[in-house]
Motif scaffolding. Structure first.
Motif, short mmCIF file in Angstrom:
data_model
loop_
_atom_site.label_atom_id
_atom_site.label_comp_id
_atom_site.label_asym_id
_atom_site.label_seq_id
_atom_site.Cartn_x
_atom_site.Cartn_y
_atom_site.Cartn_z
N HIS A 47 0.82 -1.22 0.00
CA HIS A 47 0.00 0.00 0.00
C HIS A 47 0.85 1.27 0.00
N GLY A 48 2.13 1.11 -0.30
CA GLY A 48 3.02 2.27 -0.35
C GLY A 48 3.36 2.83 1.01
N LEU A 49 3.28 2.00 2.04
CA LEU A 49 3.51 2.45 3.40
C LEU A 49 4.75 1.80 3.98
N GLU B 168 -9.58 0.22 5.84
CA GLU B 168 -10.45 -0.81 5.24
C GLU B 168 -9.63 -1.83 4.46
N ALA B 169 -8.68 -1.35 3.65
CA ALA B 169 -7.86 -2.25 2.84
C ALA B 169 -7.00 -3.16 3.71
N LEU B 170 -6.37 -2.58 4.71
CA LEU B 170 -5.51 -3.38 5.57
C LEU B 170 -6.31 -4.40 6.39
N SER B 171 -7.50 -4.00 6.79
CA SER B 171 -8.32 -4.90 7.60
C SER B 171 -8.72 -6.16 6.86
N ARG B 172 -8.71 -6.11 5.54
CA ARG B 172 -9.06 -7.29 4.74
C ARG B 172 -7.92 -8.28 4.63
N ASN B 173 -6.72 -7.84 5.01
CA ASN B 173 -5.56 -8.71 4.89
C ASN B 173 -5.50 -9.64 6.11
N PRO B 174 -5.41 -10.96 5.90
CA PRO B 174 -5.41 -11.91 7.02
C PRO B 174 -4.20 -11.75 7.96
N ALA B 175 -3.15 -11.06 7.49
CA ALA B 175 -1.98 -10.87 8.35
C ALA B 175 -2.19 -9.74 9.35
N VAL B 176 -3.26 -8.97 9.16
CA VAL B 176 -3.53 -7.81 10.02
C VAL B 176 -4.54 -8.18 11.08
N GLU B 177 -4.17 -8.02 12.34
CA GLU B 177 -5.11 -8.27 13.45
C GLU B 177 -6.15 -7.18 13.51
N TYR B 178 -5.70 -5.93 13.37
CA TYR B 178 -6.66 -4.82 13.26
C TYR B 178 -5.94 -3.58 12.74
N ALA B 179 -6.73 -2.67 12.19
CA ALA B 179 -6.27 -1.35 11.77
C ALA B 179 -7.34 -0.37 12.19
#
Length: 425
Positions: free
Chosen positions: A56-58, A84-95
């Motif tokens: 995501h360019g971060l 929203e985009a990061l929250s869809r990634n299974p590696a992310v617990e929360y954003a």
């Protein structure tokens, strides 16, 4: 006896009247409750963080305490899209967004107290006159954050000055002891109640310990501190070395953990220094104004080794034009357009206006010194506050290294949060 030159106000004094509070600056989008340009993200496995953010360019950001989350910088306005985009990634617990937290204060003039919490607000006086526009966010001492650790717990701070107003709901209740070394009647009663007819001492005391969240006025740096009111300057704002020395000794003998002296003289005095050393040897932290000459000339007692000398900064973290400076000065603190208490009765500094509203702004290293005294009092209520040399070291070592550090003052602009907690968000 050497005459003292009080650390005088360097800006024109105030005009009293109604107040118009300026809107806060751009610490957050005024239409939202979150901080622009950053979000908080926690990963199930930190080893995946870099790759996920790069999509995501971060980039990875600093950890947030012991939470396991990171503070991630993002383009302003894109916070919720990226959450929203990061929250869809299974590696992310929360954003989630980084929500704006404001002090739970209903003190009338608290929004004007940039020294405690600077969100880039404009500054006015009690009359509503614009004094300074668009300060620099976080050019403050992080007092609000420090209050999450301690608010002072009754630490005694001696204010050696022109007295403290006897009737003022925001500061008089904090006075737990007093001594009067100036008035003529002190020959019979050295503890005669020292009313402040000049105004300076009341303003200084409020900067240290005005009550917080009491629906009126302002808040002090150490809002639960106690004040020892020691009148050593007369009703025209002057005094003498011997009187100051008496006041220092009395404060040290009566339980002061911190002494503030918003005053100074150009010539050193062995007696005055001996009094300072007496207080230091009894375990007191001593703080004094550096002076308002705008030069590097030393002012005493600030220049003595056992005193923390304080220069003044403004709401952009710049050195005040009037502030004395130099490597002999220890730290800096906000001292321009500082809101605090004034007597409710007529007083010398307010006579040009004919009346007092009990609050207004003033400028000078006289205002910067009590900011540091308040921070010292907070540190006394932490594990770092076991002896005066450790309190002083903590204040100096945690100061923010703003422009001028190392040249205009030895250390930086004080940071109350870092001083009491070691680290600060």
């Amino acid at each position: 006896m050497k005459k003292l030159m009080m650390a005088s106000f360097a800006a024109a004094m105030m005009a009293f009247g109604g107040i118009t509070l300026a809107a806060p600056g751009n610490a957050a989008d005024p239409q939202s409750s979150h901080v622009a340009g950053q979000i908080m993200v926690k990963f199930h496995d930190d080893r995946a963080a870099s790759a996920v953010l790069r999509q995501h360019g971060l980039s990875e950001g600093p950890g947030i305490g012991g939470t396991g989350a990171q503070l991630i910088k993002v383009p302003a306005g894109k916070e919720f899209q990226l959450i929203e985009a990061l929250s869809r990634n299974p590696a992310v617990e929360y954003a989630e967004p980084d929500e704006v937290v404001t002090a739970a204060s209903d003190d009338q003039y608290f929004p004007q107290q940039y020294a405690l919490q600077n969100v880039g607000q404009s500054l006015t006086n009690t009359a509503g006159t614009l004094l300074a526009a668009n300060g620099t966010e976080d050019a403050d001492v992080d007092a609000v954050e420090a209050w999450g650790v301690t608010t002072g717990g009754g630490t005694k701070v001696a204010i050696l000055d022109t007295g403290v107003a006897n009737v003022h709901d925001d500061i008089a209740p904090q006075v737990v002891g007093y001594a009067n070394f100036v008035s003529a009647d002190t020959k019979e009663d050295p503890k005669a109640n020292p009313e402040d007819k000049y105004g300076h001492g009341t303003h200084v005391a409020g900067i240290v310990a005005a009550k917080f969240n009491n629906k009126i006025g302002v808040a002090g740096v150490c809002p639960d501190c106690s004040i020892l009111d020691v009148k050593v300057l007369n009703d025209t704002g002057s005094g003498s070395s011997s009187v100051i020395a008496n006041g220092i000794s009395w404060a040290a003998d009566n339980g002061a953990k911190v002494i503030n002296m918003s005053l100074g003289q150009r010539v050193s005095s062995r007696t005055l220094e001996a009094a300072v050393n007496y207080a230091w040897n009894k375990g007191v932290v001593i703080v004094a104004a550096a002076g308002n000459a705008g030069t590097q000339a030393k002012i005493y007692p600030g220049a003595y080794p056992n005193v923390i000398a304080v220069a003044a900064t403004d709401n952009k973290d710049n050195k005040a034009s009037f502030s004395t400076y130099g490597k002999w000065v220890d730290v800096a603190a906000p001292g321009v357009n500082v809101y605090s208490t004034f007597p409710n009765h007529e007083f010398v500094l307010g006579t040009q206006n004919g009346r007092s509203m009990g609050y207004d702004v003033a400028s000078g290293t006289s205002m910067a010194s009590p900011v540091v005294a308040g921070v010292a009092a907070l540190v006394w209520r932490t594990p770092a506050g076991t002896e005066n040399k450790l309190v002083r070291a903590r204040i100096e070592s945690t100061a923010d290294p703003i422009l001028g550090t190392g040249t205009d003052w030895a250390h930086g602009r004080v940071n109350a949060c870092k001083a009491v907690a070691g680290t600060c968000p």
